[in-house]
Design an enzyme around this catalytic site. Sequence first.
Site, short mmCIF file in Angstrom:
data_model
loop_
_atom_site.label_atom_id
_atom_site.label_comp_id
_atom_site.label_asym_id
_atom_site.label_seq_id
_atom_site.Cartn_x
_atom_site.Cartn_y
_atom_site.Cartn_z
N HIS A 166 -49.48 8.42 11.22
CA HIS A 166 -50.47 7.38 10.92
C HIS A 166 -51.81 7.70 10.61
O HIS A 166 -52.43 7.45 9.80
CB HIS A 166 -50.63 6.35 12.30
CG HIS A 166 -49.47 5.72 12.52
ND1 HIS A 166 -48.95 5.78 13.68
CD2 HIS A 166 -48.42 4.87 12.02
CE1 HIS A 166 -47.58 5.15 13.84
NE2 HIS A 166 -47.20 4.42 12.81
N GLN A 182 -44.12 8.60 3.19
CA GLN A 182 -42.92 8.85 2.70
C GLN A 182 -41.85 8.78 3.90
O GLN A 182 -40.75 8.58 3.57
CB GLN A 182 -43.05 10.34 2.13
CG GLN A 182 -41.73 10.60 1.36
CD GLN A 182 -41.46 12.01 1.11
OE1 GLN A 182 -42.44 12.84 0.75
NE2 GLN A 182 -40.18 12.73 1.20
N LYS A 183 -42.37 8.93 5.12
CA LYS A 183 -41.17 8.93 6.23
C LYS A 183 -40.43 7.72 5.89
O LYS A 183 -39.19 7.67 6.33
CB LYS A 183 -42.05 8.63 7.46
CG LYS A 183 -41.25 8.17 8.71
CD LYS A 183 -40.70 9.29 9.49
CE LYS A 183 -39.64 8.70 10.37
NZ LYS A 183 -40.22 7.47 11.13
N ASP A 184 -40.74 6.30 5.51
CA ASP A 184 -40.07 5.41 5.11
C ASP A 184 -39.89 5.26 3.72
O ASP A 184 -40.70 4.56 3.10
CB ASP A 184 -40.98 4.27 5.85
CG ASP A 184 -40.99 4.24 7.48
OD1 ASP A 184 -40.02 4.11 8.11
OD2 ASP A 184 -41.90 4.61 8.01
N GLN A 221 -38.76 1.97 2.02
CA GLN A 221 -40.01 1.18 2.28
C GLN A 221 -41.04 1.31 1.10
O GLN A 221 -41.79 0.21 0.57
CB GLN A 221 -40.70 1.28 3.34
CG GLN A 221 -42.09 0.43 3.83
CD GLN A 221 -42.37 0.54 5.21
OE1 GLN A 221 -41.58 -0.05 6.16
NE2 GLN A 221 -43.30 1.22 5.75
N SER A 248 -43.36 6.46 16.05
CA SER A 248 -43.67 5.90 17.44
C SER A 248 -42.39 5.78 18.20
O SER A 248 -42.56 5.81 19.65
CB SER A 248 -44.05 4.34 17.24
OG SER A 248 -45.07 4.28 16.29
N ARG A 249 -41.42 5.66 17.60
CA ARG A 249 -40.14 5.67 18.52
C ARG A 249 -39.61 6.89 19.17
O ARG A 249 -38.73 7.09 20.33
CB ARG A 249 -38.91 5.00 17.72
CG ARG A 249 -38.90 3.51 17.32
CD ARG A 249 -37.76 3.09 16.74
NE ARG A 249 -37.59 1.73 16.50
CZ ARG A 249 -37.96 0.69 15.34
NH1 ARG A 249 -38.35 1.61 14.34
NH2 ARG A 249 -37.86 -0.25 15.38
P1 AMP Z 1 -45.02 2.01 11.36
O1 AMP Z 1 -46.15 1.82 12.51
O2 AMP Z 1 -44.09 3.19 11.79
O3 AMP Z 1 -44.79 0.76 10.75
O4 AMP Z 1 -45.69 2.95 10.25
C1 AMP Z 1 -46.94 2.81 9.46
C2 AMP Z 1 -47.02 3.47 8.31
O5 AMP Z 1 -47.15 5.00 8.70
C3 AMP Z 1 -45.87 3.48 7.39
O6 AMP Z 1 -46.51 3.78 6.11
C4 AMP Z 1 -45.04 4.75 7.74
O7 AMP Z 1 -44.35 5.28 6.64
C5 AMP Z 1 -46.17 5.57 8.16
N1 AMP Z 1 -45.72 6.95 9.03
C6 AMP Z 1 -44.78 6.71 10.02
N2 AMP Z 1 -44.49 8.07 10.52
C7 AMP Z 1 -44.99 8.94 9.82
C8 AMP Z 1 -44.91 10.23 9.40
N3 AMP Z 1 -44.25 11.06 10.38
N4 AMP Z 1 -45.52 10.60 8.37
C9 AMP Z 1 -46.45 10.03 7.60
N5 AMP Z 1 -46.31 8.68 7.61
C10 AMP Z 1 -45.70 8.28 8.57
#
Ligand code: AMP
Length: 283
Positions: free
Chosen positions: A37, A148-150, A153, A186-187
Amino acid sequence: MKIFETIEEVRNFSREKRSKNLKIGFVPTMGALHNGHLSLLDASVKKCDLSILSIFVNPKQFAPNEDFNSYPRDIEKDINLAKERGADAIFMPSIKDIYPIGYQTRVIVEKLEKPFEGKYRPHFFEGVATVCTKLFISVEPDEVFFGQKDYQQCLIIDRLIKDLNLAINFNMMPIAREPNGLAMSSRNQYLSLEEKEKAGIVFLTLEEARKQIAKGERRRKVINAIMLKKLKELNEIKIDYVGSAIADNLEEPEEFLKGDKIVLLIACFLNKTRLIDNMLVKI
Ligand code: AMP
């Protein structure tokens, strides 16, 4: 750093800054912030005059049997991290602000939400697309930053920005990883230390496929079989899917062609924790 809890407050802030010709960057998250994040926030701080990070655990993207209630939340820590890394404002709306009584509207990105994640979490992308649209309308950013992780999405959000003619520039940032290759998430807090080590196999699996592609493998099913075999080396893994597809549209031809940009995709459970990861590869 400002903290806003209502749409009206964040919108007024954003409009006031825009009237001064300042470029506004936006990073939507569900909190429990980690370096993934924060790398998005860094990118926003670098590219924009002002950066807003939102924290909203969106009930509409969780199925009843998923982890909405137990999803990691640590607002105090998140506020400190965001402040340290240069956020100008945090937006943390309430559920009833985002979904007022009588709420009915849904945003559906028809084709892109169907394969891969869509098959295993059919409710998911509609929830994501709907909440992101609402967050964009609330914050009115110039630039948005996603990870890019998601990967799927990212395609969906990029598509909906174009389809709805939103005046927003979409930025996809690289995956932040642990030293063993595990994609930050986060998980990952659900994983024991031992499980975190073992989860490195997901990245090794992507790497294995990438190497075989570099050696000349073009057949999609063979590429997928290579990943399946590698991932199954770890007994505790339960696989949702491994796949490879054309990166721009997630189409799955029998064979990839020279010059194709493809994405390798994995979703699996390590015991009770769901892991997703992907890699972009040029053929
Ligand atoms: P989330 O809180 O999981 O919904 O993620 C919020 C944003 O952070 C989304 O755009 C995710 O793709 C990004 N994100 C989550 N994990 C990573 C990671 N390991 N590297 C880069 N971006 C991430």
